[in-house]
Design an enzyme around this catalytic site. Sequence first.
Site, PDB file in Angstrom:
ATOM      1  N   GLN A 209       0.856  -1.193   0.000  1.00 46.21           N
ATOM      2  CA  GLN A 209       0.000   0.000   0.000  1.00 46.21           C
ATOM      3  C   GLN A 209       0.893   1.244   0.000  1.00 46.21           C
ATOM      4  O   GLN A 209       1.971   1.222   0.622  1.00 46.21           O
ATOM      5  CB  GLN A 209      -0.897  -0.014   1.229  1.00 46.21           C
ATOM      6  CG  GLN A 209      -1.905  -1.166   1.214  1.00 46.21           C
ATOM      7  CD  GLN A 209      -2.634  -1.292   2.543  1.00 46.21           C
ATOM      8  OE1 GLN A 209      -3.335  -0.378   2.943  1.00 46.21           O
ATOM      9  NE2 GLN A 209      -2.470  -2.425   3.205  1.00 46.21           N
TER      10      GLN A 209
HETATM   11  N1  LIG Z   1      -6.537 -14.762  -9.958  1.00 44.51           N
HETATM   12  C1  LIG Z   1      -5.470 -14.622  -9.188  1.00 44.51           C
HETATM   13  N2  LIG Z   1      -5.567 -13.890  -8.054  1.00 44.51           N
HETATM   14  C2  LIG Z   1      -4.460 -13.779  -7.288  1.00 44.51           C
HETATM   15  C3  LIG Z   1      -3.224 -14.377  -7.625  1.00 44.51           C
HETATM   16  N3  LIG Z   1      -2.330 -14.047  -6.668  1.00 44.51           N
HETATM   17  C4  LIG Z   1      -2.982 -13.295  -5.769  1.00 44.51           C
HETATM   18  N4  LIG Z   1      -4.280 -13.142  -6.135  1.00 44.51           N
HETATM   19  C5  LIG Z   1      -5.335 -12.402  -5.419  1.00 44.51           C
HETATM   20  O1  LIG Z   1      -4.962 -11.021  -5.409  1.00 44.51           O
HETATM   21  C6  LIG Z   1      -5.381 -10.406  -4.182  1.00 44.51           C
HETATM   22  C7  LIG Z   1      -4.191  -9.778  -3.481  1.00 44.51           C
HETATM   23  O2  LIG Z   1      -3.291 -10.816  -3.078  1.00 44.51           O
HETATM   24  P1  LIG Z   1      -2.176 -10.585  -1.958  1.00 44.51           P
HETATM   25  O3  LIG Z   1      -1.287 -11.765  -2.009  1.00 44.51           O
HETATM   26  O4  LIG Z   1      -2.788 -10.231  -0.653  1.00 44.51           O
HETATM   27  O5  LIG Z   1      -1.451  -9.299  -2.555  1.00 44.51           O
HETATM   28  P2  LIG Z   1      -0.233  -8.488  -1.943  1.00 44.51           P
HETATM   29  O6  LIG Z   1       0.599  -8.049  -3.093  1.00 44.51           O
HETATM   30  O7  LIG Z   1       0.444  -9.288  -0.894  1.00 44.51           O
HETATM   31  O8  LIG Z   1      -0.958  -7.213  -1.296  1.00 44.51           O
HETATM   32  P3  LIG Z   1      -0.411  -6.258  -0.108  1.00 44.51           P
HETATM   33  O9  LIG Z   1      -0.007  -7.144   1.027  1.00 44.51           O
HETATM   34  O10 LIG Z   1      -1.591  -5.381   0.235  1.00 44.51           O
HETATM   35  O11 LIG Z   1       0.726  -5.465  -0.654  1.00 44.51           O
HETATM   36  C8  LIG Z   1      -6.051 -11.523  -3.367  1.00 44.51           C
HETATM   37  O12 LIG Z   1      -7.438 -11.476  -3.591  1.00 44.51           O
HETATM   38  C9  LIG Z   1      -5.463 -12.791  -3.961  1.00 44.51           C
HETATM   39  O13 LIG Z   1      -6.292 -13.930  -3.787  1.00 44.51           O
HETATM   40  C10 LIG Z   1      -3.142 -15.145  -8.831  1.00 44.51           C
HETATM   41  O14 LIG Z   1      -2.128 -15.704  -9.234  1.00 44.51           O
HETATM   42  N5  LIG Z   1      -4.300 -15.220  -9.571  1.00 44.51           N
END
Ligand SMILES: Nc1nc2c(ncn2[C@@H]2O[C@H](COP(=O)(O)OP(=O)(O)OP(=O)(O)O)[C@@H](O)[C@H]2O)c(=O)[nH]1
Length: 203
Positions: free
Chosen positions: A78
């Site tokens: 974020q």
């Molecule tokens: N369709 C799909 N959705 C994904 C994939 N990887 C993550 N997501 C989705 O994307 C969203 C964000 O995933 P996170 O892993 O929490 O993302 P992040 O980058 O860690 O986010 P922050 O911790 O806020 O920086 C969630 O709803 C996940 O389920 C993927 O390979 N395919």
Amino acid sequence: MFSLFYGLWQHVFSKAEFHVLILGVHKAGKTTLLEKVKSIYLKEEGLPHDRIVPTVGLNIGRIEDANVKLVFWDLGGQPGLRTIWEKYYEEAHAVIYVIDSAAASSFEDAKSALEKVLHHEDLQGAPLLIFANKQELPAAVTEEELARHLHLKELDERPYMFQAGSAYDGTGIKAGIDWLVEEMERSKRTEVLMARSETAEKI
Ligand SMILES: Nc1nc2c(ncn2[C@@H]2O[C@H](COP(=O)(O)OP(=O)(O)OP(=O)(O)O)[C@@H](O)[C@H]2O)c(=O)[nH]1
Ligand SMILES: [Mg+2]
């Protein structure tokens, strides 16, 4: 005498440990990727997708493959949390930069955040894996299209690779990590970090 041989044995046979930073804007899929990495390498169930919440602090994952130990640091993406990223740069051997390939509206933000990462002097020479995530979604662009969108000039200076894949189905993950390990093993930056930690141990 024993300690001399033990020291030599450790030097020859102990596995190198590399620190890999997982960066990228919020919702790119960093934590989901880390959970998938753990489930692939540790052969245990990762957290289910719906239990993964936006990262505020730091998630750590440790895995070992045949020759190396890898420690992953996954940070929150974020906007208000990105200032924390640089606290980890100095100790990182490499970076995985995760991008949601299906969210074209986030590409500009992803590009400018990545440019800041690449400009930072504490990350000089660190190999960079750009993981074009969420490839199983119909809206996802290919890794070539993503590279064109990002159009990163600073990339020529360092080892880098675009890897298409999915943190959901696991595609692209092993190929990306294999490449990263090879690059870290031969990286000048690794030599510098190892020398620094050996000096610190002697003090
Ligand atoms: N369709 C799909 N959705 C994904 C994939 N990887 C993550 N997501 C989705 O994307 C969203 C964000 O995933 P996170 O892993 O929490 O993302 P992040 O980058 O860690 O986010 P922050 O911790 O806020 O920086 C969630 O709803 C996940 O389920 C993927 O390979 N395919
Ligand atoms: Mg996260």
